[in-house]
Design a protein around this motif. Structure first.
Motif, short mmCIF file in Angstrom:
data_model
loop_
_atom_site.label_atom_id
_atom_site.label_comp_id
_atom_site.label_asym_id
_atom_site.label_seq_id
_atom_site.Cartn_x
_atom_site.Cartn_y
_atom_site.Cartn_z
N VAL B 116 0.83 -1.22 0.00
CA VAL B 116 0.00 0.00 0.00
C VAL B 116 0.86 1.26 0.00
O VAL B 116 0.47 2.28 -0.58
CB VAL B 116 -1.03 0.01 1.16
CG1 VAL B 116 -2.06 -1.07 0.97
CG2 VAL B 116 -0.37 -0.10 2.52
N LEU B 117 2.04 1.18 0.63
CA LEU B 117 2.94 2.34 0.59
C LEU B 117 3.45 2.56 -0.83
O LEU B 117 3.66 3.69 -1.27
CB LEU B 117 4.11 2.15 1.57
CG LEU B 117 3.77 2.37 3.04
CD1 LEU B 117 4.94 1.97 3.93
CD2 LEU B 117 3.38 3.82 3.32
N ASP B 118 3.64 1.46 -1.54
CA ASP B 118 4.08 1.55 -2.94
C ASP B 118 2.99 2.23 -3.79
O ASP B 118 3.30 3.01 -4.70
CB ASP B 118 4.39 0.13 -3.47
CG ASP B 118 5.02 0.18 -4.85
OD1 ASP B 118 5.85 1.08 -5.07
OD2 ASP B 118 4.67 -0.67 -5.69
N LEU B 119 1.74 1.94 -3.49
CA LEU B 119 0.63 2.55 -4.24
C LEU B 119 0.64 4.07 -4.14
O LEU B 119 0.23 4.77 -5.06
CB LEU B 119 -0.72 2.02 -3.73
CG LEU B 119 -1.07 0.57 -4.05
CD1 LEU B 119 -2.36 0.17 -3.33
CD2 LEU B 119 -1.23 0.36 -5.54
N VAL B 120 1.10 4.58 -2.98
CA VAL B 120 1.13 6.04 -2.82
C VAL B 120 2.56 6.60 -2.96
O VAL B 120 2.81 7.77 -2.66
CB VAL B 120 0.53 6.48 -1.45
CG1 VAL B 120 -0.94 6.14 -1.37
CG2 VAL B 120 1.29 5.85 -0.29
N GLY B 121 3.47 5.74 -3.42
CA GLY B 121 4.85 6.18 -3.70
C GLY B 121 5.66 6.53 -2.47
O GLY B 121 6.48 7.44 -2.51
N VAL B 175 -7.25 6.12 -7.05
CA VAL B 175 -8.68 5.83 -6.83
C VAL B 175 -9.26 5.17 -8.08
O VAL B 175 -9.96 4.16 -7.99
CB VAL B 175 -9.45 7.12 -6.47
CG1 VAL B 175 -10.95 6.89 -6.49
CG2 VAL B 175 -9.02 7.62 -5.09
N LYS B 176 -8.92 5.71 -9.24
CA LYS B 176 -9.42 5.14 -10.50
C LYS B 176 -8.97 3.68 -10.65
O LYS B 176 -9.76 2.80 -10.99
CB LYS B 176 -8.89 5.95 -11.69
CG LYS B 176 -9.77 7.11 -12.08
CD LYS B 176 -10.97 6.63 -12.89
CE LYS B 176 -11.89 7.79 -13.24
NZ LYS B 176 -13.26 7.36 -13.51
N SER B 177 -7.67 3.46 -10.37
CA SER B 177 -7.12 2.12 -10.59
C SER B 177 -7.68 1.09 -9.60
O SER B 177 -7.76 -0.09 -9.91
CB SER B 177 -5.59 2.14 -10.52
OG SER B 177 -5.20 2.46 -9.21
N GLN B 178 -8.06 1.54 -8.40
CA GLN B 178 -8.57 0.61 -7.38
C GLN B 178 -10.10 0.44 -7.45
O GLN B 178 -10.66 -0.34 -6.69
CB GLN B 178 -8.21 1.10 -5.97
CG GLN B 178 -6.73 1.30 -5.72
CD GLN B 178 -5.94 0.00 -5.74
OE1 GLN B 178 -6.29 -0.95 -5.07
NE2 GLN B 178 -4.89 -0.05 -6.54
N SER B 179 -10.73 1.20 -8.35
CA SER B 179 -12.20 1.23 -8.37
C SER B 179 -12.83 -0.07 -8.87
O SER B 179 -14.03 -0.27 -8.69
CB SER B 179 -12.69 2.38 -9.23
OG SER B 179 -12.34 3.58 -8.63
N LYS B 180 -12.02 -0.92 -9.49
CA LYS B 180 -12.59 -2.17 -10.01
C LYS B 180 -13.09 -3.05 -8.87
O LYS B 180 -14.12 -3.70 -8.97
CB LYS B 180 -11.53 -2.93 -10.82
CG LYS B 180 -11.28 -2.31 -12.18
CD LYS B 180 -10.07 -2.95 -12.83
CE LYS B 180 -9.53 -2.03 -13.92
NZ LYS B 180 -8.10 -2.23 -14.15
#
Lengths: 276, 296
Positions: B116-121, B175-180
């Motif tokens: 999750v830290l990678d997701l937010v860089g 948000v877009k990428s996790q919306s699935k």
């Protein structure tokens, strides 16, 4: 990676062990332990180390009799290990004071900075409440055990044959002290839920004890009121516990255990209903 | 089963009514926006949905369960407003604890924290304490914690407030990428941002749900939002109004116009007009902007 929903008990254990880890592997926690160790080093080096001389000295014994009455401290002189007798007396008074400080921040900081909100979507409020209580009690138990072991080592250094009696007395004393600390920890949990900081929780605790002390002084001529207050005020039995020894000390255990049960029930209700 | 269901949900703070009989039913899917002026009750609604506070009256359920119930643990996550992590512990320690409470083993919990830290860089900052991070980085860590265990519902209260434009873009992309797999409910004052992310917009005002608009409704197809670089306003309005199938042309700001029409592919006729007149346009948007839909 798999994550299956953990049980409430599992999360209670995780939270309790995390509390201990927070103290033992954190600079601030280690500083607090160092301060505790320093105080106990002084206690061990002076009153406890010299305990055998004090307790065998007739003039010291007479002094205690004059101060507390003929039969109020007679059990203290029946301890086989004098160091352990002094440890018992000092620990009964010192550890509750430590408890107020150690257990004051069970919830206050988390609540005021909002980090409770990160936790309550992952674990039940019950797990959080009992986990923090157990964690805080575990930390205090570790401190009690460390001081008990240090006292055993001190007495064995004087006379190696005292190991077994020191160990037996130490185990009984430690269990009793931990029982004494339970209502203090539970009460600090409630105050910590209400307060915005650990300092505020400590101030509330001082106020509470002061008020109850004033009330008990006011009703000193009414033994029935005093007896009732003893069931309300954590630690009211401590002065009577000094003159107990070994298994005999457990006769005072129901009072703190019942207080703990009531305080934990009240705290749980408060935790469930409070806004975070 | 509804994702979120509120029935006559009311919350009072002393004499102030923060939420007034809100009725709401939301289904899982694309991100949902919650907008409204300051003090409208957005944060109160989020706090009720998360179980941080109890309603004064009415009922609220998520996935059919009341907030805070055991069945929702790990299934619902949130970025609460003004909540911060413990300043004395490293980010990794705290995120790993959160993961463990959601049922991850010790080793998996650390991997999940890193994911999750990678997701937010912010993987490189994992061993820092929250106090060492800037406000924006702290916000990203708070968003990261909400993604632990890929929850089914994530409530984000002002996720991009205080972020620089580049990082705000990263969050929007995230948000877009996790919306699935996750339904996001986002509270924000940034209408442009919500327009890009959300299909459904809820408007709270004075504690009441006053509007619920869809960005993809059929009526939206009959509007165009035209922004010109330079033009003679009166001539432009007159020229477009004179075209066939144009219902209204309304000037909104200096060079922005809302065109209501009744014809598919009206854009081609507009481009022809611009070419003939030598006018430059900045943008032509199908439909109306969110701001226009909410406040017109």
């Amino acid at each position: 990676m798999n994550n299956s929903a953990p049980s409430q008990l599992q999360n209670t254990v995780i939270i309790a062990s995390f509390e201990v880890k927070k103290i033992l592997f954190n600079t601030r926690g280690l500083i607090a332990i160092a301060a505790f160790a320093l105080v106990w080093l002084l206690i061990l080096l002076y009153p406890i180390k010299d305990a055998s001389e004090y307790l065998l000295d007739p003039s010291f014994r007479q002094l205690l009799v004059n101060l507390f009455g003929e039969n109020s401290l007679n059990q203290l002189f029946s301890w086989k290990v004098a160091e352990m007798a002094i440890f018992w007396v000092i620990a009964l008074f010192i550890f509750p004071l430590f408890s107020i400080s150690v257990a004051a921040d069970q919830f206050a900081s988390d609540k005021s900075r909002g980090s409770f909100r990160f936790l309550t979507l992952r674990t039940s409020r019950d797990s959080l409440y009992f986990g923090r209580f157990c964690g805080s009690l575990l930390i205090q138990s570790i401190l009690v055990l460390i001081t008990m072991i240090a006292t055993i080592l001190l007495s064995v250094s004087r006379d190696p044959s005292l190991f077994l009696p020191a160990l037996t007395s130490g185990v009984f004393a430690s269990i009793n002290i931990i029982i004494v600390l339970m209502p203090y920890t539970a009460l600090m949990g409630i105050l910590s839920l209400y307060a915005n900081s650990s300092k505020q929780a400590t101030i509330y605790a001082i106020l509470l004890w002061a008020i109850l002390f004033i009330i008990s002084s006011f009703f000193s001529d009414h033994p029935s009121v005093i007896a009732a207050l003893q069931w309300v005020l954590p630690g009211a039995q401590i002065s009577q516990m000094i003159n107990t020894h070994g298994l005999g000390s457990f006769m005072y255990a129901p009072m703190p255990l019942l207080q703990t049960l009531v305080l934990l029930t009240l705290g749980r209700l408060y935790m469930k209903r409070s806004a975070i | 089963m509804s994702l979120i269901h509120c029935h006559n949900l009311t919350k009072n703070y002393a004499s102030k009514r923060a939420l007034n009989q809100v009725n709401l039913s939301l289904e899982a899917g694309q991100p949902i926006a919650l907008v409204g002026p300051n003090g409208a009750g957005k944060t109160t609604l989020f706090s009720l949905l998360c179980g941080y506070i109890q309603p004064s009256s009415g009922k609220v359920t998520l996935f059919g369960h009341p907030p805070g119930s055991q069945a929702l643990l790990g299934k619902v996550a949130s970025l609460p407003q003004d909540a911060s992590l413990d300043p004395n512990l490293t980010i990794m320690t705290q995120l790993s604890l959160f993961a463990r409470l959601q049922g991850f083993s010790n080793q998996d919990a650390e991997q999940e924290a890193l994911r999750v830290l990678d997701l937010v860089g912010l993987v490189d900052n994992c061993n820092q304490k929250p106090t060492a991070l800037s406000h924006g980085m702290g916000k990203r860590v708070s968003i990261a914690q909400a993604l632990i265990g890929s929850p089914e519902l994530v409530l984000l209260d002002e996720p991009t407030a205080g972020l620089d434009p580049a990082n705000a873009k990263v969050i929007r992309h995230l948000v877009k990428s996790q919306s699935k797999n996750t339904t996001f409910v986002i509270s924000s004052h940034n209408l442009d941002e919500l327009e890009k992310l959300c299909d459904q917009v809820l408007y709270l005002d004075n504690g009441q749900l006053s509007q619920s608009v869809s960005m993809n409704d059929s009526q939206q197809q009959n509007y165009l939002t035209l922004t010109m670089s330079q033009c003679e306003v009166e001539v432009l309005v007159a020229s477009i109004s004179a075209m066939s199938d144009i219902i209204t042309v309304e000037q909104k700001q200096d060079n922005e116009f809302i065109i209501q029409h009744d014809k598919a592919n009206i854009e081609i006729a507009l481009f022809t007009l611009f070419s003939e007149q030598g006018w430059q346009y900045k943008s032509l948007l199908k439909g109306r902007r969110l701001e226009e839909k909410l406040f017109s």
